[in-house]
Design an enzyme around this catalytic site. Structure first.
Site, mmCIF file in Angstrom:
data_model
loop_
_atom_site.group_PDB
_atom_site.id
_atom_site.type_symbol
_atom_site.label_atom_id
_atom_site.label_comp_id
_atom_site.label_asym_id
_atom_site.label_seq_id
_atom_site.Cartn_x
_atom_site.Cartn_y
_atom_site.Cartn_z
ATOM 1 N N THR A 168 3.813 6.283 4.789
ATOM 2 C CA THR A 168 3.545 4.804 4.504
ATOM 3 C C THR A 168 4.502 3.871 4.577
ATOM 4 O OG1 THR A 168 1.774 5.678 3.158
ATOM 5 C CG2 THR A 168 2.201 3.345 2.984
ATOM 6 N N LYS A 208 2.153 4.974 8.852
ATOM 7 C CA LYS A 208 0.811 4.607 8.511
ATOM 8 C C LYS A 208 0.961 2.989 7.933
ATOM 9 C CE LYS A 208 -2.856 5.033 5.028
ATOM 10 N NZ LYS A 208 -2.556 3.949 4.059
#
Length: 237
Positions: free
Chosen positions: A96, A188
């Site tokens: 992330t 992400k």
């Protein structure tokens, strides 16, 4: 069209079987489950429950030493999580990249949410603050402190994030991550052509177009509205 189950934290808040139930559902549907670092079952427990295809979602962490005032990178924490994922049959790492700092989540601020992992809540504290009791973050047990209490100006979630996530996270960290694992690395949180270009330059294996559920940055674009821009560039290259 590839379909996968996005990483979602604290699933025991919704169902006692939490991530175990999600993994079994992914297996039954023959699709991919991305397990959140902040899961309420450990990555080992999820791996043992069924034969689902699993990816592991990761953050880059920091630590606040008790005896010092400095903040330093804790790459060893992220490295241990990656190694555990490799050892337990996870097929990729999903890093992330859109939340080195937590966004201003005004709903949390309004309720002054506090994160607790105690079995007993003191009555006086309950009268002072709204309380959210969360299950333990199983993947981080023994690696990071996961009990943070908010001050008057912030939420417990913001305190937890600021105490554990590395705000200096940058593209060089992806190069480091590639050096410690042979697993494919997906990032992400991409929303722009410029970030897609940089991601390819540092050698990621895939990108997940995401705005963190619309909770990380106010007025961030809907992912469907930027998908064409990112895909057009990647396919052209």
């Amino acid at each position: 069209m590839p379909v996968m189950i996005a990483p979602t934290s604290l699933q025991k808040l919704a169902n006692p079987e939490g991530e175990i139930a999600t993994a079994r559902a992914a297996s039954a549907c023959n699709t991919i489950m991305v397990l959140s670092t902040s899961s309420t079952y450990s990555l080992e427990e999820v791996a043992a429950c069924c034969d689902a295809i699993r990816f592991f979602q990761l953050y880059i962490y920091l630590a606040l030493p008790e005896l010092f005032s400095i903040v330093y990178k804790r790459r060893d924490i992220s490295a241990k999580l990656v190694q555990r994922a490799e050892n337990n049959g996870y097929k990729a790492i999903v890093l992330t990249v859109d939340s080195p700092r937590l966004g201003r989540r005004e709903a949390d601020l309004r309720t002054n949410e506090i994160l607790f992992q105690f079995n007993v809540i003191h009555e006086k504290l309950l009268l002072m603050h709204p309380i959210l009791v969360v299950p333990p973050l199983k993947n981080l047990e023994g690696l990071l402190p996961t009990k943070f209490v908010s001050d008057e100006k912030g939420s417990g979630l913001a305190a937890l994030a600021s105490g554990t996530l590395d705000a200096s996270f940058c593209w060089e960290d992806i190069t480091w991550l590639k050096s410690i694992t042979n697993l494919p690395i997906l990032i992400k949180g991409v929303l722009t052509r410029e970030d897609a270009i940089k991601a390819l330059e540092v050698g990621v294996d895939g990108m997940i177009i995401s705005n963190h559920g619309g909770r990380q940055l106010d007025y961030s674009p809907a992912t469907i509205s930027v998908l064409e821009e990112v895909l057009h560039f990647t396919y052209c290259c």
